[in-house]
Design a protein around this motif. Structure first.
Motif, PDB file in Angstrom:
ATOM      1  N   LYS A 293       0.850  -1.199   0.000  1.00 25.47           N
ATOM      2  CA  LYS A 293       0.000   0.000   0.000  1.00 25.47           C
ATOM      3  C   LYS A 293       0.878   1.239   0.000  1.00 25.47           C
ATOM      4  O   LYS A 293       1.928   1.277   0.637  1.00 25.47           O
TER       5      LYS A 293
ATOM      6  N   LEU B 250     -14.919   1.789   5.630  1.00 24.53           N
ATOM      7  CA  LEU B 250     -15.352   0.630   4.842  1.00 24.53           C
ATOM      8  C   LEU B 250     -16.531   1.037   3.973  1.00 24.53           C
ATOM      9  O   LEU B 250     -17.595   1.367   4.489  1.00 24.53           O
TER      10      LEU B 250
ATOM     11  N   ARG C 149     -10.412  -5.296   0.884  1.00 22.88           N
ATOM     12  CA  ARG C 149      -9.182  -4.572   1.241  1.00 22.88           C
ATOM     13  C   ARG C 149      -7.992  -5.394   0.748  1.00 22.88           C
ATOM     14  O   ARG C 149      -8.109  -6.587   0.493  1.00 22.88           O
TER      15      ARG C 149
ATOM     16  N   ARG D  81      -8.227  -5.107   8.703  1.00 20.86           N
ATOM     17  CA  ARG D  81      -7.080  -4.188   8.754  1.00 20.86           C
ATOM     18  C   ARG D  81      -5.781  -4.929   8.994  1.00 20.86           C
ATOM     19  O   ARG D  81      -4.753  -4.617   8.424  1.00 20.86           O
TER      20      ARG D  81
ATOM     21  N   GLU E 163      -4.870  -7.163   5.777  1.00 17.77           N
ATOM     22  CA  GLU E 163      -4.787  -6.558   4.442  1.00 17.77           C
ATOM     23  C   GLU E 163      -3.354  -6.426   3.933  1.00 17.77           C
ATOM     24  O   GLU E 163      -3.130  -6.298   2.741  1.00 17.77           O
TER      25      GLU E 163
END
Ligand code: CMX
Length: 386
Positions: free
Chosen positions: A31, A136, A153, A180, A183
């Motif tokens: 990310k 979300l 995600r 979370r 991910e």
């Protein structure tokens, strides 16, 4: 105890640093996020239970640019995750540390953060952080006569994990914190079961087939042929049901707080949690949360009570199903679950032909009450097993 959440590393050329860690850790950043007000672009790399956060300056006058000019590439900060960032801020300030902001501020990765002046921490910049619930946004998936709310995600090229919440819960209530945490390594999907959360109330009455079909629809929609599945409580039973119906579409399973041995006593205990009038009168805060998260929680509770009433008659069929689920399955539960006795996970563990058992110290059945660090360590080990 605060947990090492990430290590911040100032970098000149993120691509070259990412290539280096690809050799060392075997993974690429999962990310990238720009924190404009701090003049920095962050690149996250998963490193097991913690992460690396590569910090690239995006403004010449930014603190990271100044750091790189003065010291060159290298360790920038250590970040520790705390349970309560406001409490940690007050406590450390009272203890004589010097926070570098007047209060916690917004950091990368949906977190609230603050830094401590390195003069008080032996030259190392320390960050305290706390995750905030991720934003979300559900995707609407056509399902029979209505729609389901599904959440995605992580990177779609990574192995998929599908998360299934418990009865009366929803993704936001139960499985969002797991999304979370997973991910960084997985493509994570979650769904609100029919009638739960942001999904439509179905015309059909609740059944294991209906909920297992919810799981199939999500995988179909995201074009995922095969996934690991984690299910909490009722979601665990539905994960087993789905694996039984579609064995090739499941790699591994993990079920937490699930029960298949439905005695009338256990059904009654579960049903009493879905007494809408009692919840409204005795637990107004919980009722407010239910109002916010479900379209119609009173109807949901009524239909769940009817569904649960049918389960003792199905206990034999559920056990027959479990003995045929050959997937590697992690069965976990808290050791003093206030809803199901210890015999419930033991029974499930003994029926499943290829299962491992993990008991986590704890008193509450609810997933948000479970020690997430322990559960995550178990899930990572189980799902990452090659
Ligand atoms: N390591 C060691 N010392 C450091 C340091 C570091 N990485 N960064 C700053 N310092 C020192 C400075 O040299 C300075 O020392 P003196 O007071 O002796 O001169 C002191 O710490 C304070 O630094 P500053 O830059 O003058 O103070 P500011 O309050 O303006 O900013 C800070 C502090 C840490 C916020 C800023 O320097 C910084 O690094 N900002 C970028 C933060 C960042 O990485 N954001 C990305 C998101 C973070 C996340 O979410 O994880």
């Amino acid at each position: 105890m605060p947990r090492l959440e990430h290590v911040g590393i100032a970098v000149d050329a993120p691509e070259a640093v990412a290539a280096c860690y690809r050799e060392v850790l075997g993974v690429l950043p999962y990310k990238t996020e720009t924190v404009a007000d701090q003049g920095v672009r962050t690149h996250f790399i998963s490193a097991g239970s913690a992460k690396l956060e590569l910090l690239e300056a995006v403004a010449d006058d930014s603190p990271v640019a100044a750091f790189l000019k003065k010291r060159g590439e290298g360790l920038h900060h250590l970040a520790f995750e705390v349970d309560d960032i406001d409490e940690a801020f007050a406590r450390l300030q009272n203890a004589g540390f010097t926070p570098l902001s007047e209060a916690p501020i917004r950091g990368a990765d949906d977190k609230r953060i603050f830094f401590l002046h390195p003069k008080d921490t032996h030259g190392v910049l320390i960050e305290c952080c706390q995750s905030t619930p991720p934003t979300l946004t559900p995707q609407e998936i056509p399902f029979r006569e209505g729609t389901l709310a599904a959440y995605e995600r992580g990177r779609s090229e990574a192995p998929t994990v599908l998360l299934l919440h418990g009865a009366g819960g929803c993704t936001r209530m139960d499985t969002a914190p797991l999304m979370r945490r997973l991910e960084s390594d997985f493509h994570v999907l979650a769904v609100d079961f029919s009638g739960h959360g942001a999904s439509d109330m179905p015309d059909a009455s609740f059944s294991a087939d209906l909920f297992a079909d919810n799981a199939r629809s999500v995988l179909d929609f995201f074009d995922v042929e095969r996934a690991d599945i984690f299910g909490f409580s009722m979601g665990g039973t539905m994960a087993l049901r789905f694996a039984h119906q579609h064995p090739k579409r499941v790699r591994r399973l993990a079920v937490h707080g699930a029960n298949i041995d439905w005695t009338p006593k256990r059904a009654k205990a579960m049903q009493s949690r879905f007494n809408a009038n009692r919840v409204a009168n005795e637990y107004p805060h919980y009722a407010e949360q239910l109002d916010r998260l479900h379209a119609d929680w009173r109807t949901l509770f009524r239909r769940l009570r009817a569904f649960i009433a049918s389960l003792p008659d199905r206990a034999g069929a559920l056990t027959d199903m479990a003995v045929q689920v050959h997937h590697s399955t992690l069965v976990s539960a808290v050791d003093r679950d206030d809803l199901f006795p210890l015999e419930a996970p033991l029974h499930l563990y003994r029926q499943l032909p290829n299962s491992r058992l993990a008991l986590i110290p704890g008193e509450q059945h609810a997933l948000p009450a479970v020690d997430l660090n322990v559960l995550m360590a178990l899930l990572r080990t189980h799902f990452a097993w090659s």
